[in-house]
Design an enzyme around this catalytic site. Sequence first.
Site, PDB file in Angstrom:
ATOM      1  N   ASP A  80      -9.422 -44.383  40.543  1.00 56.56           N
ATOM      2  CA  ASP A  80      -8.456 -43.270  40.465  1.00 56.56           C
ATOM      3  C   ASP A  80      -7.227 -43.528  41.329  1.00 56.56           C
ATOM      4  OD1 ASP A  80     -10.236 -43.065  42.665  1.00 56.56           O
ATOM      5  OD2 ASP A  80      -9.692 -40.980  42.977  1.00 56.56           O
ATOM      6  N   GLU A 138     -12.489 -41.059  43.405  1.00 59.32           N
ATOM      7  CA  GLU A 138     -12.915 -41.267  44.796  1.00 59.32           C
ATOM      8  C   GLU A 138     -12.066 -40.447  45.750  1.00 59.32           C
ATOM      9  OE1 GLU A 138     -13.203 -42.151  48.669  1.00 59.32           O
ATOM     10  OE2 GLU A 138     -11.385 -42.812  47.663  1.00 59.32           O
ATOM     11  N   GLU A 139     -10.806 -40.237  45.370  1.00 53.04           N
ATOM     12  CA  GLU A 139      -9.840 -39.646  46.304  1.00 53.04           C
ATOM     13  C   GLU A 139      -9.977 -38.139  46.474  1.00 53.04           C
ATOM     14  OE1 GLU A 139      -7.933 -41.203  48.232  1.00 53.04           O
ATOM     15  OE2 GLU A 139      -7.372 -43.123  47.356  1.00 53.04           O
ATOM     16  N   HIS A 363      -1.956 -44.878  50.937  1.00 50.18           N
ATOM     17  CA  HIS A 363      -1.433 -43.547  50.561  1.00 50.18           C
ATOM     18  C   HIS A 363       0.057 -43.412  50.875  1.00 50.18           C
ATOM     19  CE1 HIS A 363      -5.693 -41.492  50.536  1.00 50.18           C
ATOM     20  NE2 HIS A 363      -5.700 -42.731  50.063  1.00 50.18           N
TER      21      HIS A 363
HETATM   22 ZN   LIG Z   1      -7.388 -43.649  49.451  1.00 50.34          ZN
HETATM   23 ZN   LIG Z   2      -9.332 -45.892  48.631  1.00 50.08          ZN
END
Ligand SMILES: [Zn+2]
Ligand SMILES: [Zn+2]
Length: 393
Positions: A80, A138-139, A363
């Site tokens: 993701d 996952e995020e 990020h």
């Molecule tokens: Zn991340």
């Molecule tokens: Zn990650």
Amino acid sequence: MTVAETEKLEALFSDIVQWRRHLHTYPELSFHEVETPAFIAEKLETLGLEVKRNVGGRGVVAYLRGEKPGPTIALRADFDALPIEEDNDISYKSQNPGVMHACGHDGHTAALLGVASVLVEKKAELNGTIVFLFQHAEEKPPGGAQEMIKDGCLEGVDVVYGAHVASDIPFGHVNVTSGPIMAAVDAFTIHVQGKGGHGARPNLTKDAIVAGTQLVTELQQIVARRVDPMDTAVVTVGVFQAGSAFNVIADSAHIEGTVRTFKQETREQIEEEIHSIVRGVETSTHVTCSVDYLNGYPPLVNHEQETSVLGEVAEEAMGKEAPITRPAHLGGEDFAFYLKERPGAFFHVGARTEDENTHYPHHHPRFNFDEKALLNIGKLFLGIVQRYNRGGN
Ligand SMILES: [Zn+2]
Ligand SMILES: [Zn+2]
């Protein structure tokens, strides 16, 4: 890992880069992945693997069953992306506005596809089964790992390994730390309901901004004044939304934040402190609040024996200097759920070179990494498989 396997993986490097760049160009948000899992499943089906789609919602699981009996090894990559507008000037820049692969999950997926391509040719020599876990979301807690586990992705699995690129680890190294390496990740939302009105007549209102800012300030006291200073914790407010005009007293305010801890008791203590602070602010400012506290990911704890296997594999695959250990950090990772169910380890692979474009944190709108790190992820996965095939468990 045999020389032949390394060579095959290296020969696939341009494919791996191409897959990664394709995924990078068309990133999809957590729990909204459609094209990404389809792309992965098609590649795996082309390889002739047994593929399950929509595992736990949007996950893809592929099985490579060796012709001889042996252990079942699961290898995991996430796929993701994040709600970030990409600021990189690259040919494969995100074409989906406001969405970006800013954590490297595009790379994890491409590397694991490379590993599957190499191993499929080894089927005749393989002892046991390889389970390829391609995980969505996952995020974003509650995350895709839990859903995939509930849907049976770990059935029959003996050990599980997962990899992540790291822009804060120099290329050529891999973190092989045993024990807790990443924190528990919780999220909270507080809705402050006041009573709006004219900016000149505050006495007739319940000011949601005054109440909300008081809340934000008092939340800072939890770590500073409540948590044992020998323990580690973070409380961060990441969202504060309120107000519409300079002469209007805000009717409501919206606050969101995250809590990071390593110990279960600290985790529970902080949740309780948040409720207690909210009750206090309600009393003193006359607003009413609702709190939504989400228990996200548990701390990520690497198992000792599997981490030492990883360390040996890293030396063999990447050289004596490759394995490093480093202190735990308060990022979170839902790979933690797999490690609560099965022995295994999660490892961060260095992707930072002298090129400044590889220096941005994960990020960040300019996050990127040296794609050669994907070969190292591949070599480590192949080494792990080889190791268990030799009876290394
Ligand atoms: Zn991340
Ligand atoms: Zn990650």
